[in-house]
Motif scaffolding. Structure first.
Motif, PDB file in Angstrom:
ATOM      1  N   GLU A 149       0.831  -1.211   0.000  1.00 36.47           N
ATOM      2  CA  GLU A 149       0.000   0.000   0.000  1.00 36.47           C
ATOM      3  C   GLU A 149       0.863   1.258   0.000  1.00 36.47           C
ATOM      4  N   THR A 150       1.930   1.247   0.801  1.00 36.52           N
ATOM      5  CA  THR A 150       2.825   2.410   0.845  1.00 36.52           C
ATOM      6  C   THR A 150       3.595   2.538  -0.457  1.00 36.52           C
ATOM      7  N   ILE A 151       3.987   1.402  -1.048  1.00 34.88           N
ATOM      8  CA  ILE A 151       4.648   1.434  -2.361  1.00 34.88           C
ATOM      9  C   ILE A 151       3.753   2.142  -3.374  1.00 34.88           C
ATOM     10  N   LYS A 152       2.473   1.823  -3.326  1.00 34.61           N
ATOM     11  CA  LYS A 152       1.518   2.438  -4.249  1.00 34.61           C
ATOM     12  C   LYS A 152       1.321   3.918  -3.936  1.00 34.61           C
ATOM     13  N   ASN A 153       1.178   4.248  -2.643  1.00 34.90           N
ATOM     14  CA  ASN A 153       0.949   5.647  -2.250  1.00 34.90           C
ATOM     15  C   ASN A 153       2.088   6.563  -2.685  1.00 34.90           C
ATOM     16  N   PHE A 154       3.317   6.063  -2.638  1.00 34.29           N
ATOM     17  CA  PHE A 154       4.471   6.870  -3.018  1.00 34.29           C
ATOM     18  C   PHE A 154       4.881   6.656  -4.471  1.00 34.29           C
ATOM     19  N   GLY A 155       4.214   5.723  -5.156  1.00 36.22           N
ATOM     20  CA  GLY A 155       4.545   5.457  -6.551  1.00 36.22           C
ATOM     21  C   GLY A 155       5.954   4.923  -6.739  1.00 36.22           C
ATOM     22  N   LEU A 156       6.439   4.145  -5.768  1.00 34.34           N
ATOM     23  CA  LEU A 156       7.812   3.635  -5.856  1.00 34.34           C
ATOM     24  C   LEU A 156       7.968   2.722  -7.063  1.00 34.34           C
ATOM     25  N   GLY A 157       9.160   2.696  -7.601  1.00 37.22           N
ATOM     26  CA  GLY A 157       9.394   1.906  -8.802  1.00 37.22           C
ATOM     27  C   GLY A 157      10.775   1.273  -8.814  1.00 37.22           C
ATOM     28  N   TYR A 158      11.113   0.711  -9.963  1.00 39.51           N
ATOM     29  CA  TYR A 158      12.413   0.053 -10.113  1.00 39.51           C
ATOM     30  C   TYR A 158      12.950   0.331 -11.515  1.00 39.51           C
ATOM     31  N   ALA A 159      14.211   0.762 -11.576  1.00 39.28           N
ATOM     32  CA  ALA A 159      14.894   0.949 -12.858  1.00 39.28           C
ATOM     33  C   ALA A 159      15.738  -0.297 -13.107  1.00 39.28           C
ATOM     34  N   THR A 160      15.510  -0.968 -14.211  1.00 35.51           N
ATOM     35  CA  THR A 160      16.227  -2.212 -14.508  1.00 35.51           C
ATOM     36  C   THR A 160      17.715  -1.939 -14.721  1.00 35.51           C
ATOM     37  N   ALA A 161      18.488  -3.002 -14.700  1.00 35.97           N
ATOM     38  CA  ALA A 161      19.934  -2.878 -14.889  1.00 35.97           C
ATOM     39  C   ALA A 161      20.311  -2.626 -16.349  1.00 35.97           C
ATOM     40  N   ASP A 162      19.338  -2.759 -17.246  1.00 38.83           N
ATOM     41  CA  ASP A 162      19.625  -2.542 -18.664  1.00 38.83           C
ATOM     42  C   ASP A 162      19.937  -1.071 -18.936  1.00 38.83           C
ATOM     43  N   TRP A 163      20.670  -0.831 -20.027  1.00 36.83           N
ATOM     44  CA  TRP A 163      21.155   0.512 -20.314  1.00 36.83           C
ATOM     45  C   TRP A 163      20.117   1.407 -20.988  1.00 36.83           C
ATOM     46  N   ASP A 164      19.123   0.821 -21.654  1.00 33.97           N
ATOM     47  CA  ASP A 164      18.242   1.684 -22.440  1.00 33.97           C
ATOM     48  C   ASP A 164      16.774   1.249 -22.419  1.00 33.97           C
ATOM     49  N   HIS A 165      16.358   0.580 -21.357  1.00 31.60           N
ATOM     50  CA  HIS A 165      14.964   0.138 -21.291  1.00 31.60           C
ATOM     51  C   HIS A 165      13.993   1.309 -21.209  1.00 31.60           C
ATOM     52  N   LEU A 166      14.284   2.286 -20.347  1.00 37.43           N
ATOM     53  CA  LEU A 166      13.395   3.451 -20.242  1.00 37.43           C
ATOM     54  C   LEU A 166      13.397   4.223 -21.560  1.00 37.43           C
ATOM     55  N   LEU A 167      14.563   4.377 -22.135  1.00 38.54           N
ATOM     56  CA  LEU A 167      14.669   5.098 -23.405  1.00 38.54           C
ATOM     57  C   LEU A 167      13.756   4.482 -24.455  1.00 38.54           C
ATOM     58  N   GLY A 168      13.808   3.162 -24.565  1.00 43.94           N
ATOM     59  CA  GLY A 168      12.971   2.467 -25.548  1.00 43.94           C
ATOM     60  C   GLY A 168      11.495   2.638 -25.249  1.00 43.94           C
ATOM     61  N   TYR A 169      11.142   2.595 -23.951  1.00 41.05           N
ATOM     62  CA  TYR A 169       9.737   2.753 -23.578  1.00 41.05           C
ATOM     63  C   TYR A 169       9.238   4.159 -23.919  1.00 41.05           C
ATOM     64  N   LEU A 170      10.042   5.168 -23.612  1.00 39.01           N
ATOM     65  CA  LEU A 170       9.618   6.547 -23.887  1.00 39.01           C
ATOM     66  C   LEU A 170       9.497   6.807 -25.386  1.00 39.01           C
ATOM     67  N   LYS A 171      10.300   6.125 -26.186  1.00 38.90           N
ATOM     68  CA  LYS A 171      10.171   6.255 -27.645  1.00 38.90           C
ATOM     69  C   LYS A 171       8.804   5.769 -28.101  1.00 38.90           C
ATOM     70  N   THR A 172       8.360   4.654 -27.493  1.00 38.39           N
ATOM     71  CA  THR A 172       7.047   4.121 -27.893  1.00 38.39           C
ATOM     72  C   THR A 172       5.904   5.054 -27.492  1.00 38.39           C
ATOM     73  N   LYS A 173       6.168   5.937 -26.515  1.00 39.68           N
ATOM     74  CA  LYS A 173       5.155   6.890 -26.077  1.00 39.68           C
ATOM     75  C   LYS A 173       5.201   8.188 -26.890  1.00 39.68           C
ATOM     76  N   GLY A 174       6.135   8.235 -27.860  1.00 35.59           N
ATOM     77  CA  GLY A 174       6.177   9.384 -28.766  1.00 35.59           C
ATOM     78  C   GLY A 174       7.087  10.520 -28.359  1.00 35.59           C
ATOM     79  N   TYR A 175       7.961  10.307 -27.375  1.00 38.43           N
ATOM     80  CA  TYR A 175       8.868  11.380 -26.949  1.00 38.43           C
ATOM     81  C   TYR A 175      10.138  11.376 -27.796  1.00 38.43           C
ATOM     82  N   SER A 176      10.624  12.567 -28.105  1.00 39.85           N
ATOM     83  CA  SER A 176      11.834  12.695 -28.908  1.00 39.85           C
ATOM     84  C   SER A 176      13.069  12.580 -28.023  1.00 39.85           C
ATOM     85  N   ILE A 177      14.224  12.344 -28.653  1.00 46.21           N
ATOM     86  CA  ILE A 177      15.491  12.283 -27.916  1.00 46.21           C
ATOM     87  C   ILE A 177      15.739  13.603 -27.199  1.00 46.21           C
TER      88      ILE A 177
END
Length: 593
Positions: A149-177
């Motif tokens: 419940e506290t994890i949800k309330n604070f929106g806690l998350g996890y960044a994977t050990a990969d080098w460009d996972h977030l980058l790839g995800y944001l590209k799919t959402k239409g954001y530019s470099i």
């Protein structure tokens, strides 16, 4: 204060946000004729007395007396200062506020900021989803006593050990470099290889008081992982660590006692929240600034610095203490055991144990004296003498004789030195300027503890202010020096400006010149007061103010005559005596002896 937005911009925000729609988002309203009614959100009541007027776009509670417009409602419900409430409402209806005095630049800046806010929200959702499927990250948080419940309330998350996972995800959402680089969440190597800033870290979204995600903090889960233990987002268009306090978005809703605890880290905040202690904030890193102090003044009456018990925590405490003692806040300090931090302490001793420890927080003077004790061996004569001399330097900054009496007893007990000796040394060490200061009645300053303004004088001023706001043409006839509170003086000066510019006084435009929530509430009360002040009552109130003002002037002149007589300055005595006689004669002529 500086006007952040023009009267026209503020009016546009008010007109774009229907008060019924806004209020309905926080409470249940029922239509009754041309108004809506509901149970007041600002006090407990059984019968609905909270009324929202469609025609006037105002609210008023006939139970507790609160009232205002859509801006003051958001200020109270979201615990926001005036300017932030305007921004909140503007964002609600996608209204662009003028920032650069150029429509095209404003539009471009607005779009860039909006995209950054959207990008951070999408990134937070991505990190949150990653945590839900990452057993290592969940196991780490569960081990630290953090619930789902506290994890949800604070929106806690996890960044994977990969080098460009977030980058790839944001590209799919239409954001530019360019947008990703502007957020600071994506970096570029020298050969233009793009990669994620945060990798293999628990992620903490940083949310401003308006509920917008502006940045992130990332924490390594193991001491064996490479890199700094904590890593924050860089400065961007929407984020500055000198202006944000972690958890203020939650904390502002748990301030019934007007008290905020300041801790050092994200996990301190979250662990305390998990245990039921929710009135906490943390500076981002060690960057506690004067602006943070100003922000805290808006929300609380008292702050308790609760930093780690190690040497780094002591240095951070001293820095924060020196900033906060220049505010209007009551400042206290908790000294945790050397190897403890708020997180570890609350885990060991729970809600009651932690609150009991905090209840013994020291004042700034007690904290300074405690540090001096640690620096001197009080079992030795030279240690006690040195402690006594250094303590006198601390005590000479005290403002009242009551404080001096209290703390001099404390020092006397520790050193064996007679309390009166300590008191005399403290007084002797004060500057000649302080020693020779004479208290004078000054009706142009706010009421102090040593200068009580008569109730009749206060009431007369309220009546005069109320009359002037309804009849602004009378402001120019009123001598502002009759007013004892500079807030009243600023209020009438602003009202006069609005009258000259627009021919009338609009409450929304008037409030734009004030950012103190108590002052704004006072303006609302004065403007919403339906009781009419007649011209006769106004004239009587002015005469009362004049009489008290003249009495204060007489008292002031009498003190000046005494000093001039003592100094043998006959010319000055004659001059002041003539002034005193003139005031007495005028008072007698007016029949106001």
């Amino acid at each position: 204060m500086t006007t952040y937005y023009s009267d026209e911009a503020i009016q546009a925000v008010v007109e774009a946000n229907d008060i019924v729609e806004v209020v309905s988002g926080y409470m249940t309203l029922k239509r009754v004729g041309n108004s809506y009614k509901g149970k007041c959100p600002f006090h407990n009541e059984k019968t609905a007395s909270f009324t929202v007027s469609i025609e006037k776009q105002l609210y008023h509670c006939f139970g507790c007396g609160v009232g205002g417009n859509v801006i003051t409602f958001i200020m109270e419900m979201e615990k926001l200062p005036f300017v932030d409430a305007i921004k909140f409402l503007a964002a609600r209806v996608n209204l662009i506020l003028p920032e650069k005095q150029n429509a095209l630049e404003d539009q471009q800046a607005y779009e860039k900021k909006k995209r950054l806010y959207d990008l951070h929200r999408d990134a937070a959702n991505y990190y949150y989803k990653c945590l839900k499927t990452n057993q290592q990250g969940l196991a780490y948080l569960f081990k630290r006593g953090i619930s789902r419940e506290t994890i949800k309330n604070f929106g806690l998350g996890y960044a994977t050990a990969d080098w460009d996972h977030l980058l790839g995800y944001l590209k799919t959402k239409g954001y530019s470099i360019e947008e990703m680089m502007g957020s600071g969440l994506v970096l570029a190597s020298e050969n233009k290889h793009y990669y994620d800033r945060f990798r293999n870290r628990i992620m903490f979204p940083i949310i401003n008081p308006r509920g917008q995600i502006v940045g992130f903090g990332g924490r390594l889960m193991s001491g064996e992982d490479k890199g700094p233990k904590y890593l924050n987002s860089p400065e961007t268009m929407i984020f500055s660590k000198s202006y944000e306090l972690y958890n203020l978005n939650h904390c502002k809703n748990y301030l019934d006692n007007g008290q905020i605890l300041i801790v050092e880290g994200y996990m301190d905040v979250i662990s305390l929240y998990e245990k039921g202690i929710k009135n906490t904030v943390a500076a981002l890193g060690t960057a506690f600034t004067a602006f943070h102090g100003k922000i805290l003044e808006r929300y609380a009456n008292e702050v308790i610095i609760t930093f780690d018990g190690d040497s780094a925590g002591a240095k951070a405490t001293e820095k924060a203490m020196n900033i906060l003692k220049n505010t209007n806040l009551n400042v206290k300090i908790v000294i945790l055991p050397e190897n403890e931090d708020p997180d570890s302490y609350v885990q060991k001793y729970g809600f009651d144990g932690f609150n009991d420890f905090v209840s013994k927080a020291l004042t700034i003077v007690e904290y300074q004296l405690e540090l001096l004790k640690k620096m001197n061996d009080l079992s030795q004569t030279d240690g006690r003498l040195n402690y006594g001399n250094e303590a006198i330097k601390v005590l000479r900054n005290l403002a009242t004789s009551v404080e001096l009496d209290y703390y001099s007893k404390m020092v006397a007990k520790e050193t064996g030195i007679n309390q009166e000796v300590i008191r005399r040394e403290v007084i002797r060490s004060k500057t000649n300027t302080n020693n020779n200061q004479t208290v004078e009645i000054n009706v142009n300053k706010k009421e102090s503890a040593d200068q009580k303004i008569p109730k009749a004088y206060k009431k007369a001023q309220e009546l005069v202010i109320q009359y002037c706001l309804k009849s602004p043409e009378s402001i120019s006839e009123l001598p502002l020096e009759y007013l004892t509170d500079d807030f009243y003086q600023r209020l009438l000066a602003s009202a006069s400006e609005r009258k000259k510019a627009n021919g009338k006084i609009e409450i929304n435009q008037l409030m734009a010149h004030f950012d103190d929530s108590e002052e704004i509430q006072k303006i609302v009360e004065l403007m919403m007061n339906e009781k009419e002040v007649s011209q006769i009552d106004y004239q009587d109130a002015r005469e009362i103010m004049k009489r008290f003002y003249n009495k204060a002037q007489l008292s002031k002149l009498s003190e000046q005559i005494k000093r001039a007589t003592t100094n043998g300055n006959d010319d000055e005595v004659a001059k002041l005596t003539n002034q005193l006689i003139e005031i007495k004669k005028m008072m007698k002529d007016n029949g106001r002896h």
